[in-house]
Scaffold this motif. Sequence first.
Motif, PDB file in Angstrom:
ATOM      1  N   ILE A   1       0.835  -1.200   0.000  1.00 57.16           N
ATOM      2  CA  ILE A   1       0.000   0.000   0.000  1.00 57.16           C
ATOM      3  C   ILE A   1       0.876   1.259   0.000  1.00 57.16           C
ATOM      4  CG2 ILE A   1      -0.256  -0.034   2.517  1.00 57.16           C
ATOM      5  CD1 ILE A   1      -2.930   1.072  -0.026  1.00 57.16           C
TER       6      ILE A   1
ATOM      7  N   MET B   1       2.112   1.858  -3.491  1.00 55.05           N
ATOM      8  CA  MET B   1       1.066   2.458  -4.317  1.00 55.05           C
ATOM      9  C   MET B   1       0.977   3.950  -4.034  1.00 55.05           C
ATOM     10  SD  MET B   1      -2.843   1.268  -4.917  1.00 55.05           S
ATOM     11  CE  MET B   1      -3.487   1.777  -3.354  1.00 55.05           C
ATOM     12  N   GLU B   2       1.029   4.304  -2.753  1.00 56.73           N
ATOM     13  CA  GLU B   2       0.973   5.719  -2.406  1.00 56.73           C
ATOM     14  C   GLU B   2       2.207   6.449  -2.936  1.00 56.73           C
ATOM     15  OE1 GLU B   2       0.559   6.567   1.781  1.00 56.73           O
ATOM     16  OE2 GLU B   2       0.029   8.662   1.399  1.00 56.73           O
TER      17      GLU B   2
ATOM     18  N   VAL C   1       1.638   7.131  -6.613  1.00 53.97           N
ATOM     19  CA  VAL C   1       0.668   8.219  -6.775  1.00 53.97           C
ATOM     20  C   VAL C   1       1.327   9.564  -6.458  1.00 53.97           C
ATOM     21  CG1 VAL C   1      -1.434   9.179  -5.743  1.00 53.97           C
ATOM     22  CG2 VAL C   1      -1.373   6.786  -6.396  1.00 53.97           C
ATOM     23  N   SER C   2       2.135   9.593  -5.408  1.00 49.63           N
ATOM     24  CA  SER C   2       2.794  10.845  -5.000  1.00 49.63           C
ATOM     25  C   SER C   2       3.828  11.281  -6.023  1.00 49.63           C
ATOM     26  CB  SER C   2       3.460  10.667  -3.634  1.00 49.63           C
ATOM     27  OG  SER C   2       2.509  10.372  -2.642  1.00 49.63           O
TER      28      SER C   2
ATOM     29  N   GLU D   1       2.100  12.761  -8.921  1.00 52.56           N
ATOM     30  CA  GLU D   1       1.585  14.098  -8.640  1.00 52.56           C
ATOM     31  C   GLU D   1       2.728  15.108  -8.542  1.00 52.56           C
ATOM     32  OE1 GLU D   1      -1.802  16.009  -5.672  1.00 52.56           O
ATOM     33  OE2 GLU D   1      -0.363  14.608  -4.842  1.00 52.56           O
TER      34      GLU D   1
ATOM     35  N   LEU E   1      -6.082   8.856  -2.227  1.00 49.83           N
ATOM     36  CA  LEU E   1      -4.810   8.563  -1.559  1.00 49.83           C
ATOM     37  C   LEU E   1      -3.890   9.784  -1.531  1.00 49.83           C
ATOM     38  CD1 LEU E   1      -3.298   6.177  -0.275  1.00 49.83           C
ATOM     39  CD2 LEU E   1      -2.492   5.546  -2.539  1.00 49.83           C
ATOM     40  N   THR E   2      -4.009  10.638  -2.544  1.00 53.10           N
ATOM     41  CA  THR E   2      -3.140  11.824  -2.572  1.00 53.10           C
ATOM     42  C   THR E   2      -3.456  12.771  -1.417  1.00 53.10           C
ATOM     43  OG1 THR E   2      -4.616  13.060  -4.033  1.00 53.10           O
ATOM     44  CG2 THR E   2      -2.926  11.708  -5.089  1.00 53.10           C
ATOM     45  N   ARG E   3      -4.657  12.662  -0.863  1.00 52.38           N
ATOM     46  CA  ARG E   3      -5.039  13.515   0.271  1.00 52.38           C
ATOM     47  C   ARG E   3      -5.183  12.688   1.537  1.00 52.38           C
ATOM     48  NH1 ARG E   3      -3.561  16.088  -3.207  1.00 52.38           N
ATOM     49  NH2 ARG E   3      -4.619  17.735  -4.397  1.00 52.38           N
ATOM     50  N   ARG E   4      -4.976  11.394   1.439  1.00 50.26           N
ATOM     51  CA  ARG E   4      -5.114  10.474   2.579  1.00 50.26           C
ATOM     52  C   ARG E   4      -6.454  10.673   3.280  1.00 50.26           C
ATOM     53  NH1 ARG E   4       0.036   9.052   6.066  1.00 50.26           N
ATOM     54  NH2 ARG E   4       1.126   7.833   4.485  1.00 50.26           N
TER      55      ARG E   4
ATOM     56  N   MET F   1      -6.916   0.109   2.654  1.00 49.20           N
ATOM     57  CA  MET F   1      -6.548   1.517   2.660  1.00 49.20           C
ATOM     58  C   MET F   1      -6.910   2.260   3.943  1.00 49.20           C
ATOM     59  SD  MET F   1      -7.113   2.420  -1.363  1.00 49.20           S
ATOM     60  CE  MET F   1      -5.844   3.643  -1.391  1.00 49.20           C
TER      61      MET F   1
ATOM     62  N   LYS G   1      -4.437   4.495   5.383  1.00 52.01           N
ATOM     63  CA  LYS G   1      -4.202   5.731   4.625  1.00 52.01           C
ATOM     64  C   LYS G   1      -5.411   6.657   4.702  1.00 52.01           C
ATOM     65  CE  LYS G   1      -0.301   4.054   3.098  1.00 52.01           C
ATOM     66  NZ  LYS G   1       1.002   4.584   3.521  1.00 52.01           N
TER      67      LYS G   1
END
Lengths: 129, 246
Positions: free
Chosen positions: A38, A41-42, A45-46, A49, B127-130, B170, B173
């Motif tokens: 997980i 994956m984050e 994504v980060s 971005e 996920l970019t903002r959790r 998730m 997160k």
Amino acid sequence: MQEIYASIVEILGEILDLDPTAIRPESYVMRDLGAESIDLMELAVSINERFAIEVDEEAIFLKSLRPAIETGRCGGGDPAAAVAEKYVFLESPRIDAMLADLTEGPVLQVQDLVRYVRYHTPPEGSHAG
Amino acid sequence: MTDDPPKILILGASCRLALDLIPQLFEHEFRPIFTFRTPKGEERILAKLAQCSGKKAELIKLDLHDPATLANLGAVLKEPPTHLADFAQGDYESLVAGADEDTVLEYFNANISCRAALLKRVARAMLTRRRGRLVFISSAAAAKPSPGQGFYAAAKLACEALYRNLGLEMAAKGITTAIVRPGYVDVGRGRRFLEKEKQTAKKLRQVGRIIEAGNVTAALLFLLLQGGPGVNGTILTLDGGMGLEK
């Protein structure tokens, strides 16, 4: 390259709740820093971005490294060449180090993430439009 | 965390339950984005918005039968929603042994596979903002189907599993999920069934098995606003106790 490294360290620190000063280019992302699926994956994504690049998770996290090595070894071939062909952002010395390091667990290091981003980031001034 | 009003993505917003939820979304100061599949669906949403004192909302065409329409979410997800309520569901009623195979393939592709692709996009954006709270509107038929509902029940159960695993995977997160299984609700397809099967409807009403739409929307709002993170991957059944019967 240094800016990319600093950004990736910052991202890793946030995701894994680590002190950025404890992260080095040679830190293993899974073995040392404790990243799990997980988290990866984050991370993808980060990075997408932060750097505005498409992130191929299979490539950046070397998910098919071992199958690539096996393919390279088939018929007496060169596993290093097979890895270089699959992961074009990696340089030969790093590939050789990976091949010598496989028994200890996942070989992905912070420096590999930096190299991926560096490879896929267009040079300044070369953006279309 | 921003003080901006929470942004909620409502999938399948033209169904009656979703339409009933719309005024309450504005009361709770959500910024809604509604998806529709057909021009008629879009008209129903616009008609409901017209009743909401000039409130505005973004409308997006999203058809699970046309995966290319997932691209329409691109701009929406750049500023990720904090909440999602998923009412989108197609119908396919057939005996399992009598089903048209092409229709079955298309039905599952749309309602399961395309939904999985959609959830991947939404979850990664969150996920970019959790931060994220996703609620799936399933059905009591998932646990207790009638003859002919096998494919509908199978699709609902598969999607429940997707939502449950999303919450499982998730939660660390800040992204959690919940599922609602309404029973016989007196709107939409539920009302059509009750009007057709009057004797059954009478018996159901006598034993308190007809659920008011307001009960469902109240449950949805609870799960959206107050349920997380403790209520995660949980199924809330609203069927008046019907599922308890042998």
